[in-house]
Structures are given as C-alpha cells and as structure tokens.
Design a protein around this motif. Structure first.
Motif, PDB file in Angstrom:
ATOM      1  N   ILE A 186       4.055  -9.946  35.338  1.00  0.00           N
ATOM      2  CA  ILE A 186       2.815 -10.723  35.308  1.00  0.00           C
ATOM      3  C   ILE A 186       3.058 -12.028  36.062  1.00  0.00           C
ATOM      4  O   ILE A 186       4.018 -12.747  35.773  1.00  0.00           O
ATOM      5  CB  ILE A 186       2.395 -11.056  33.861  1.00  0.00           C
ATOM      6  CG1 ILE A 186       2.308  -9.803  33.011  1.00  0.00           C
ATOM      7  CG2 ILE A 186       1.091 -11.840  33.852  1.00  0.00           C
ATOM      8  CD1 ILE A 186       1.285  -8.815  33.464  1.00  0.00           C
ATOM      9  N   THR A 187       2.209 -12.321  37.014  1.00  0.00           N
ATOM     10  CA  THR A 187       2.282 -13.586  37.734  1.00  0.00           C
ATOM     11  C   THR A 187       0.939 -14.284  37.593  1.00  0.00           C
ATOM     12  O   THR A 187      -0.032 -13.692  37.136  1.00  0.00           O
ATOM     13  CB  THR A 187       2.582 -13.353  39.236  1.00  0.00           C
ATOM     14  OG1 THR A 187       1.511 -12.606  39.797  1.00  0.00           O
ATOM     15  CG2 THR A 187       3.899 -12.608  39.431  1.00  0.00           C
ATOM     16  N   ASN A 188       0.886 -15.535  37.992  1.00  0.00           N
ATOM     17  CA  ASN A 188      -0.418 -16.205  37.924  1.00  0.00           C
ATOM     18  C   ASN A 188      -1.265 -15.804  39.131  1.00  0.00           C
ATOM     19  O   ASN A 188      -0.765 -15.208  40.090  1.00  0.00           O
ATOM     20  CB  ASN A 188      -0.251 -17.723  37.799  1.00  0.00           C
ATOM     21  CG  ASN A 188       0.332 -18.358  39.043  1.00  0.00           C
ATOM     22  OD1 ASN A 188      -0.044 -18.025  40.162  1.00  0.00           O
ATOM     23  ND2 ASN A 188       1.249 -19.284  38.852  1.00  0.00           N
ATOM     24  N   GLN A 227      -4.932 -10.938  33.686  1.00  0.00           N
ATOM     25  CA  GLN A 227      -4.503  -9.676  34.269  1.00  0.00           C
ATOM     26  C   GLN A 227      -4.519  -8.497  33.301  1.00  0.00           C
ATOM     27  O   GLN A 227      -5.088  -7.451  33.607  1.00  0.00           O
ATOM     28  CB  GLN A 227      -3.075  -9.813  34.841  1.00  0.00           C
ATOM     29  CG  GLN A 227      -2.965 -10.812  35.942  1.00  0.00           C
ATOM     30  CD  GLN A 227      -2.533 -12.177  35.446  1.00  0.00           C
ATOM     31  OE1 GLN A 227      -2.820 -12.569  34.328  1.00  0.00           O
ATOM     32  NE2 GLN A 227      -1.844 -12.918  36.283  1.00  0.00           N
ATOM     33  N   LEU A 228      -3.876  -8.613  32.171  1.00  0.00           N
ATOM     34  CA  LEU A 228      -3.715  -7.466  31.276  1.00  0.00           C
ATOM     35  C   LEU A 228      -5.028  -7.003  30.648  1.00  0.00           C
ATOM     36  O   LEU A 228      -5.142  -5.855  30.239  1.00  0.00           O
ATOM     37  CB  LEU A 228      -2.686  -7.770  30.188  1.00  0.00           C
ATOM     38  CG  LEU A 228      -1.257  -7.954  30.696  1.00  0.00           C
ATOM     39  CD1 LEU A 228      -0.324  -8.261  29.538  1.00  0.00           C
ATOM     40  CD2 LEU A 228      -0.774  -6.732  31.453  1.00  0.00           C
ATOM     41  N   ASP A 251      -6.279 -15.415  35.784  1.00  0.00           N
ATOM     42  CA  ASP A 251      -5.055 -15.205  35.006  1.00  0.00           C
ATOM     43  C   ASP A 251      -5.280 -14.299  33.802  1.00  0.00           C
ATOM     44  O   ASP A 251      -4.559 -14.373  32.821  1.00  0.00           O
ATOM     45  CB  ASP A 251      -4.482 -16.550  34.536  1.00  0.00           C
ATOM     46  CG  ASP A 251      -3.758 -17.273  35.658  1.00  0.00           C
ATOM     47  OD1 ASP A 251      -3.298 -16.599  36.594  1.00  0.00           O
ATOM     48  OD2 ASP A 251      -3.650 -18.511  35.589  1.00  0.00           O
ATOM     49  N   TYR A 298      -7.058  -3.726  36.188  1.00  0.00           N
ATOM     50  CA  TYR A 298      -5.738  -3.210  35.810  1.00  0.00           C
ATOM     51  C   TYR A 298      -5.856  -1.947  34.952  1.00  0.00           C
ATOM     52  O   TYR A 298      -5.224  -0.948  35.210  1.00  0.00           O
ATOM     53  CB  TYR A 298      -4.957  -4.302  35.074  1.00  0.00           C
ATOM     54  CG  TYR A 298      -3.606  -3.867  34.586  1.00  0.00           C
ATOM     55  CD1 TYR A 298      -2.621  -3.466  35.476  1.00  0.00           C
ATOM     56  CD2 TYR A 298      -3.303  -3.848  33.230  1.00  0.00           C
ATOM     57  CE1 TYR A 298      -1.375  -3.059  35.034  1.00  0.00           C
ATOM     58  CE2 TYR A 298      -2.063  -3.444  32.784  1.00  0.00           C
ATOM     59  CZ  TYR A 298      -1.104  -3.057  33.690  1.00  0.00           C
ATOM     60  OH  TYR A 298       0.126  -2.646  33.245  1.00  0.00           O
TER      61      TYR A 298
END
Length: 184
Positions: free
Chosen positions: A10-12, A37-38, A35, A43
């Motif tokens: 995970i990145t910003n 993502q998940l 931010d 995704y």
C-alpha cells in the motif's frame, strides 16, 4: 489467521507508478486517485460479504442483522433479562459494553473481564453472538478472546493500535464513526 501467499503493498496516492525495484516481484498494481485503496471498487469491485455466525451481510444478499442490548453490562440479572428479551424478539446478536469510557475515574467504568465472562455465559446459554467494545490497548486481547464481533467506539476510532488489533482479530468489526469524521 493464515499467512497469505502474497502481500499487498500500500502506498499513498502520490505514488503514480510502481517503483522499478518492485516491478520484478509485483503480480499486479493499481494507481489510485485517493488514499482509500483497500476499500476502493477499483481494487475490489465486488461488495464485501461479511460472515457473522451462520449468516452474512453485504455481498449479493439482502440480509439484515439486528444487534441490540444495554449500553453496559451492569449485573447478571440485567444481562440475563436482556438476553431473554432479545431471544423473544428473534434478535441474534447481543451488544453490551464491558469497558466504558468515562470522563471521571469515580463513575462506573464497566465490569471489565468479569463482564466479558458474563457475556460468554449468555452466549452459551442463549445461543447469541456477542458484540462488545474494545476501548483501549490494555484489554484488546481480552475483547478479542470473548467477543464474536469487535466494536471500536467513537472515542477510540483514531487509535491506530486498536484499529490494527481489531482488524487482525479476524472477526467482524463495528466502527462507530464520530460526528464529522471523514473516510480518511
């Protein structure tokens, strides 16, 4: 909890391309505009399905799950009466707090582990699932041990240690968001 066969990096949202050092080992990657993502449908496009006891909520189902109970576990008599009422109403999840956040150390702050043990007894006696609050790190392991559903309250929703413990428990989590809270 089983270890995954792979890891998700995970990145910003500021990282707009996969670093060269990771390109050889990455199975896939996504570029996200935020931010989140998940929880992004980019995704995981499907609606999450969460199993709670012998039912589920979310996913492709239209199931609803009623959760009810007193604010705090105060006595055996009180929690027994609550369980009887829930069973009569067909409600399958008891929610009651054993660790209560208070502004004064002189007010009732819950029965603690004794309350968790009472809830476990009620689960066995009435077949109810138990939801209770994880208030701070001093009792997180006990809540995970006794609860079927972990609740993180409004005052604790910014505690990343508690959020991590709740997420790693492998149990469903109720996150009570504070007024004015954002997804970030």
């Amino acid at each position: 909890m089983e270890k995954p066969d792979y890891f998700v990096l995970i990145t910003n949202h500021g990282v707009q391309e996969l670093p060269v050092s990771l390109q050889e080992i990455a199975l896939d990657h996504w570029i996200f505009p935020t931010d989140m993502q998940l929880s992004s449908r980019q995704y995981i496009p499907d609606t999450h399905r969460i199993t709670i006891g012998d039912t589920y909520i979310g996913g492709d189902g239209k199931n609803q799950l009623m959760i009810a109970g007193p604010c705090a576990v105060e006595s055996r008599e009180q929690i027994e009466e609550s369980c009887q009422m829930l069973v009569e109403q067909g409600i399958r999840v008891l929610r009651a707090g054993c660790y209560k956040p208070r502004t004064s150390p002189y007010t009732f702050r819950g029965l603690g582990e004794d309350g968790l043990k009472l809830l476990a007894e009620m689960r066995e006696k009435y077949g109810l699932l138990i939801a209770t609050e994880m208030r701070d790190a001093t009792h997180a392991d006990k809540v995970v041990e006794y609860a079927d559903i972990v609740q993180v309250g409004t005052k604790a929703m910014y505690d990343h240690g508690l959020l991590t413990a709740a997420g790693q428990s492998g149990k469903p989590v109720i996150l009570k968001r504070g007024f004015g809270s954002t997804l970030q």
